[in-house]
Design a protein around this motif. Structure first.
Motif, mmCIF file in Angstrom:
data_model
loop_
_atom_site.group_PDB
_atom_site.id
_atom_site.type_symbol
_atom_site.label_atom_id
_atom_site.label_comp_id
_atom_site.label_asym_id
_atom_site.label_seq_id
_atom_site.Cartn_x
_atom_site.Cartn_y
_atom_site.Cartn_z
ATOM 1 N N ASN A 190 0.678 -1.244 -0.140
ATOM 2 C CA ASN A 190 0.085 -0.139 0.078
ATOM 3 C C ASN A 190 0.904 1.160 -0.028
ATOM 4 N N LEU A 192 3.625 1.734 -1.668
ATOM 5 C CA LEU A 192 4.060 1.723 -3.356
ATOM 6 C C LEU A 192 3.125 2.979 -3.955
ATOM 7 N N PRO A 193 3.958 3.374 -4.978
ATOM 8 C CA PRO A 193 3.152 4.357 -5.534
ATOM 9 C C PRO A 193 1.729 3.897 -6.451
ATOM 10 N N ASP A 194 1.830 2.680 -6.827
ATOM 11 C CA ASP A 194 0.688 2.257 -7.317
ATOM 12 C C ASP A 194 0.440 0.878 -6.906
ATOM 13 N N PRO A 195 -0.371 0.904 -5.596
ATOM 14 C CA PRO A 195 -0.625 -0.376 -4.730
ATOM 15 C C PRO A 195 -1.229 -1.545 -5.648
ATOM 16 N N GLU A 196 -2.225 -1.133 -6.501
ATOM 17 C CA GLU A 196 -2.992 -1.954 -7.183
ATOM 18 C C GLU A 196 -2.116 -2.991 -7.906
ATOM 19 N N GLN A 197 -1.429 -2.140 -9.071
ATOM 20 C CA GLN A 197 -0.389 -2.636 -9.876
ATOM 21 C C GLN A 197 0.617 -3.678 -9.073
ATOM 22 N N SER A 198 1.184 -2.998 -8.075
ATOM 23 C CA SER A 198 2.133 -3.875 -7.320
ATOM 24 C C SER A 198 1.555 -4.970 -6.635
ATOM 25 N N LYS A 200 -0.526 -6.848 -8.153
ATOM 26 C CA LYS A 200 -0.604 -7.621 -9.583
ATOM 27 C C LYS A 200 0.760 -8.288 -9.894
ATOM 28 N N ASP A 201 1.626 -7.497 -9.691
ATOM 29 C CA ASP A 201 3.315 -7.698 -9.934
ATOM 30 C C ASP A 201 3.699 -8.817 -8.903
#
Ligand code: NAD
Length: 245
Positions: A190, A192-198, A200-201
């Motif tokens: 949460n 990180l700059p883009d939690p949703e993408q992170s 997924k990664d």
């Protein structure tokens, strides 16, 4: 009959994540569990749970550990679980961050073990389980420079303890989880700059396309804490859904 009936278990990081799941699983299998943590509020959620005594303890503070250990005459299993995940390459790790991680992740295990091991030796039997990680000497994970170094140290520490003390009846193993959905992991994602993408990664890098739950790791910990694993010592047991394969 429980798999851990009659065993006294001391663990750190009992307030949340894998430490808490382990405390609950150990107690369910009949152990008397002393669950310690620095987070008093979260830890006290365990008060009233049958078989668990929550105790506030900072595992980096030697005097507090000495006082705590003096209250526990018999111990069968010590689970050193507390640790901190620093995010960054070496260039993003200043000296203070390096020292902090080694203090929480490695020196804490030295301090706890130094207090409890003599009791195990006196009993002629004991069992130490340390929390390492796949991000260690097993796998280089990005942005885990000091973290990976500390967890590699935990593996070395585990093997050294095992070599020195098995003749006195004390075995020592560590576990090496991959990515586990614990409060701190979710917090890191949460942040990180883009939690949703992170998220997924993180999931994309898992061969099983999912992370582990803390309770899945607790099953392994129950086995290692029990006499079912009595021929196992000096091992680093990987539980990572195939991530390091
Ligand atoms: P978490 O990180 O969410 O919680 C850690 C707990 O440790 C917290 O309750 C915190 O208050 C406690 N703690 C921190 N410093 C302490 C100190 N000085 N004294 C006492 N308690 C202290 O839980 P988690 O993610 O299950 O992590 C537990 C261990 O597992 C850590 O050693 C971590 O490095 C390791 N680990 C985690 C993962 C993962 O993906 N979550 C993977 C491999 C290994």
């Amino acid at each position: 009959m429980g798999r851990l009936d009659g065993k006294v278990i001391v663990l750190s990081a009992g307030a949340q994540g894998m430490g808490r799941a382990a405390a609950e699983a150990f107690a369910k299998e009949g152990a008397t569990v002393y669950a310690t943590d620095i987070n008093k509020e979260k830890l006290m959620e365990l008060s009233g749970v049958a078989g668990i005594t929550p105790e506030v303890l900072d595992v980096t503070k030697k005097d507090d550990i000495v006082a705590f250990a003096a209250k526990i005459p018999k111990i069968d299993v010590l689970f050193n679980c507390a640790g901190f995940v620093h995010n960054g390459t070496i260039l993003e790790t200043d000296e203070a961050a390096w020292d902090f991680s080694f203090n929480v992740n490695v020196k804490s295990m030295y301090l706890m073990t130094k207090e409890f091991l003599p009791k195990m030796i006196a009993q002629g039997k004991g069992n130490i389980i340390n929390m390492a990680s796949v991000a260690s000497s097993i796998k280089g994970a990005p942005n885990r420079c000091v973290y990976g170094a500390t967890k590699a140290a935990v593996i070395g520490f585990t093997k050294a303890l095992s070599a020195d003390h098995i003749s006195q009846g004390v075995r020592c193993n560590c576990i090496c989880p991959g990515t586990v959905t614990t409060p701190s992991l979710l917090g890191r994602i949460n942040a990180l700059p883009d939690p949703e993408q992170s998220m997924k990664d993180f999931i994309a890098r898992q061969p099983m396309k999912r992370m582990a739950g803390p309770e899945e790791v607790a099953h392994l910990l129950v086995y290692l804490a029990s006499d079912e694993s009595q021929f196992t010592t000096g091992s680093s047991v990987v539980i990572d859904g195939g991530w390091s394969n």
